[in-house]
Design an enzyme around this catalytic site. Structure first.
Site, mmCIF file in Angstrom:
data_model
loop_
_atom_site.group_PDB
_atom_site.id
_atom_site.type_symbol
_atom_site.label_atom_id
_atom_site.label_comp_id
_atom_site.label_asym_id
_atom_site.label_seq_id
_atom_site.Cartn_x
_atom_site.Cartn_y
_atom_site.Cartn_z
ATOM 1 N N CYS A 79 0.817 -1.225 0.000
ATOM 2 C CA CYS A 79 0.000 0.000 0.000
ATOM 3 C C CYS A 79 0.848 1.271 0.000
ATOM 4 C CB CYS A 79 -0.939 0.008 1.198
ATOM 5 S SG CYS A 79 -1.918 -1.487 1.301
ATOM 6 N N HIS A 84 -4.166 6.992 1.400
ATOM 7 C CA HIS A 84 -4.302 5.641 0.851
ATOM 8 C C HIS A 84 -5.710 5.133 1.170
ATOM 9 C CE1 HIS A 84 -3.944 1.480 0.024
ATOM 10 N NE2 HIS A 84 -3.918 1.114 1.292
ATOM 11 N N ASN A 140 -10.010 -1.170 -2.200
ATOM 12 C CA ASN A 140 -8.598 -0.916 -1.933
ATOM 13 C C ASN A 140 -7.774 -1.460 -3.105
ATOM 14 O OD1 ASN A 140 -5.980 -0.842 -0.998
ATOM 15 N ND2 ASN A 140 -6.404 -1.793 0.975
HETATM 16 N N1 ACO Z 1 -19.148 -9.788 5.862
HETATM 17 C C1 ACO Z 1 -19.780 -10.238 6.945
HETATM 18 N N2 ACO Z 1 -19.148 -10.600 8.064
HETATM 19 C C2 ACO Z 1 -17.816 -10.516 8.085
HETATM 20 C C3 ACO Z 1 -17.085 -10.045 6.978
HETATM 21 C C4 ACO Z 1 -17.796 -9.680 5.824
HETATM 22 N N3 ACO Z 1 -17.200 -9.218 4.706
HETATM 23 N N4 ACO Z 1 -15.762 -10.047 7.295
HETATM 24 C C5 ACO Z 1 -15.679 -10.506 8.541
HETATM 25 N N5 ACO Z 1 -16.902 -10.804 9.030
HETATM 26 C C6 ACO Z 1 -17.256 -11.337 10.332
HETATM 27 C C7 ACO Z 1 -16.133 -12.159 10.905
HETATM 28 O O1 ACO Z 1 -16.161 -13.464 10.393
HETATM 29 C C8 ACO Z 1 -16.466 -12.112 12.370
HETATM 30 O O2 ACO Z 1 -17.489 -13.038 12.630
HETATM 31 P P1 ACO Z 1 -17.511 -13.879 14.019
HETATM 32 O O3 ACO Z 1 -17.625 -12.830 15.088
HETATM 33 O O4 ACO Z 1 -18.706 -14.724 13.852
HETATM 34 O O5 ACO Z 1 -16.201 -14.610 14.050
HETATM 35 C C9 ACO Z 1 -17.038 -10.705 12.547
HETATM 36 O O6 ACO Z 1 -17.427 -10.272 11.246
HETATM 37 C C10 ACO Z 1 -16.044 -9.730 13.119
HETATM 38 O O7 ACO Z 1 -14.809 -9.892 12.429
HETATM 39 P P2 ACO Z 1 -13.606 -8.914 12.609
HETATM 40 O O8 ACO Z 1 -12.482 -9.326 11.714
HETATM 41 O O9 ACO Z 1 -13.313 -8.783 14.069
HETATM 42 O O10 ACO Z 1 -14.276 -7.603 12.062
HETATM 43 P P3 ACO Z 1 -13.837 -6.113 12.231
HETATM 44 O O11 ACO Z 1 -14.900 -5.364 12.893
HETATM 45 O O12 ACO Z 1 -12.446 -5.992 12.756
HETATM 46 O O13 ACO Z 1 -13.804 -5.638 10.707
HETATM 47 C C11 ACO Z 1 -12.200 -5.210 9.000
HETATM 48 C C12 ACO Z 1 -12.923 -6.274 9.775
HETATM 49 C C13 ACO Z 1 -13.209 -4.413 8.182
HETATM 50 C C14 ACO Z 1 -11.215 -5.872 8.025
HETATM 51 C C15 ACO Z 1 -11.467 -4.295 9.981
HETATM 52 O O14 ACO Z 1 -10.691 -5.037 10.887
HETATM 53 C C16 ACO Z 1 -10.581 -3.329 9.285
HETATM 54 O O15 ACO Z 1 -11.049 -2.451 8.599
HETATM 55 N N6 ACO Z 1 -9.263 -3.439 9.469
HETATM 56 C C17 ACO Z 1 -8.330 -2.605 8.769
HETATM 57 C C18 ACO Z 1 -7.635 -3.437 7.819
HETATM 58 C C19 ACO Z 1 -7.656 -2.903 6.436
HETATM 59 O O16 ACO Z 1 -8.256 -1.938 6.080
HETATM 60 N N7 ACO Z 1 -6.927 -3.621 5.620
HETATM 61 C C20 ACO Z 1 -6.813 -3.276 4.268
HETATM 62 C C21 ACO Z 1 -5.515 -3.737 3.753
HETATM 63 S S1 ACO Z 1 -4.193 -3.041 4.560
HETATM 64 C C22 ACO Z 1 -3.982 -1.585 3.985
HETATM 65 O O17 ACO Z 1 -4.238 -1.331 2.847
HETATM 66 C C23 ACO Z 1 -3.485 -0.639 4.947
#
Ligand code: ACO
Length: 342
Positions: A120, A269, A299
């Protein structure tokens, strides 16, 4: 010593739009438009067709950037290609783009092509490298490309939904050119913390193993799903992204002797709209001074910032004389910020 300014921008995204509802309908993923929008801001992304690689997406973006710069492709002295989704393990897509641009034909110089693998933050690492080369007087026009084809390597099942719902395909190009005018990339600040290399990665193979990809009894390579697709500790990435983006932006401004109020446009980003809103809220950056496209493109990692710059320039939101801040954070962890007088 010349200044290094961005003389032309261009972008290209593949035509196929995949909405959040399409992830449910076409791929059977147990997710919803509401879940994805609430946590990431993403409404749709673009997927390239089979047979299309990052250098194919980069070609129309590069041609547009050359045209917008008022240059000819023979003016380009070097290609810096930033991607985490190269066509092959090696060589990189830089040489492929060089060939597609017709730069290997008789009468052309065999210009160098450098590939940057900083995910990224790749574009800002590439922009900084190009700026240093142009300011040194060694080169006049360096093409910096950010291009990704993620769709081929996403786990498009419910198992992979946390990662696969985030990413899309696309390409953006900026041409960094020498100028005697008082403008251009003023300063940049880059950083990395390798302690978190495994927190956001796509392994595919492990070169410490023998062989590097396990084989079955017939000698056929076997890659387990957890190795094949990207792995991510989303919450840890979220927390570090906010901390690092705030710090690197403030550091770049401090080093340039300016304040945040002096900046006219912030290009973050596009990893997650919520991350960028957090950073903007913490630093009291008004929404009208930011541009986003994650809602439409997801992304696109190394391509997010050059696409943003090209879109902002095309729409007239980004004009000569404006002060622009570009900020990125990603896998590695790596991060960076660049301040540009447009
Ligand atoms: N749809 C429905 N449910 C989902 C999805 C989805 N797409 N993805 C995850 N879940 C579920 C999980 O399975 C989990 O279920 P469970 O509780 O039954 O186990 C629940 O949602 C919570 O999962 P988490 O991973 O804890 O969800 P979180 O609230 O952290 O959101 C997310 C996930 C959106 C990825 C968040 O952590 C985030 O935005 N992190 C930043 C990472 C990022 O943006 N990365 C991009 C690449 S890196 C970069 O470019 C910098």
């Amino acid at each position: 010593m010349p200044n290094a300014y961005i003389s032309g921008t261009g972008y290209y995204v593949p035509p196929r739009v995949v909405t959040n509802d399409d992830l449910v309908k076409d791929y059977g993923i147990d997710t919803s438009h509401e879940w994805i929008v609430k946590r990431t801001g993403i409404e749709a992304r673009r997927y390239a067709e089979k047979g299309v690689g990052p250098s194919d997406l980069a070609l129309p973006a590069a041609e547009k950037a050359i045209e917008n710069a008022g240059l000819d492709k023979s003016d380009i002295d070097m290609i810096i290609f930033c991607t985490l989704s190269p066509t092959y393990a090696f060589p990189g897509d830089g040489v492929m783009l060089q060939e597609k641009l017709g730069r290997c034909e008789d009468g052309h110089r065999f210009i160098p092509a450098l590939d940057i693998r900083n995910q990224c933050s790749g574009f800002l690492y590439g922009l900084s490298t190009a700026t240093a080369m142009v300011k040194s007087g060694a080169l006049k026009h360096v093409m910096v490309v950010g291009a990704e084809v993620h769709s081929a390597a996403l786990d498009l099942t419910t198992r992979g939904r946390t990662v696969s719902s985030l990413f899309g395909d696309g390409a953006g190009v900026s041409i960094v050119s020498a100028t005697e005018e008082d403008r251009g990339v003023r300063n940049w600040h880059l950083g990395a913390d390798g302690r978190f290399a495994d927190v956001l990665c796509q392994r595919v193979w492990d070169m410490r193993e023998r062989p590097f990809i396990p084989q079955d009894e017939n000698g056929v390579g076997q890659v387990k799903p957890e190795m094949m697709f990207a792995e991510m500790n989303g919450r840890l990435v979220f927390k570090h992204a906010i901390e690092r983006m705030v710090a690197v932006l403030m550091t770049a401004c401090w080093e340039a002797g300016i304040t945040l109020e002096d900046v006219d446009l912030f290009c973050f980003h596009q990893a997650n709209l919520r991350i960028n809103q957090y950073v903007s809220d913490m630093l009291k950056i008004p929404a009208e001074k930011t541009v986003h496209n994650i809602q439409r493109f997801g992304n696109t990692t190394a391509a997010t910032i050059p696409i943003l710059l090209a879109e902002a320039e095309e729409s007239g939101k980004l004009k000569p004389g404006m002060k622009v801040a570009c900020i990125a954070f990603g896998s590695g962890f790596t991060w960076g910020a660049a301040l540009i007088d447009w």
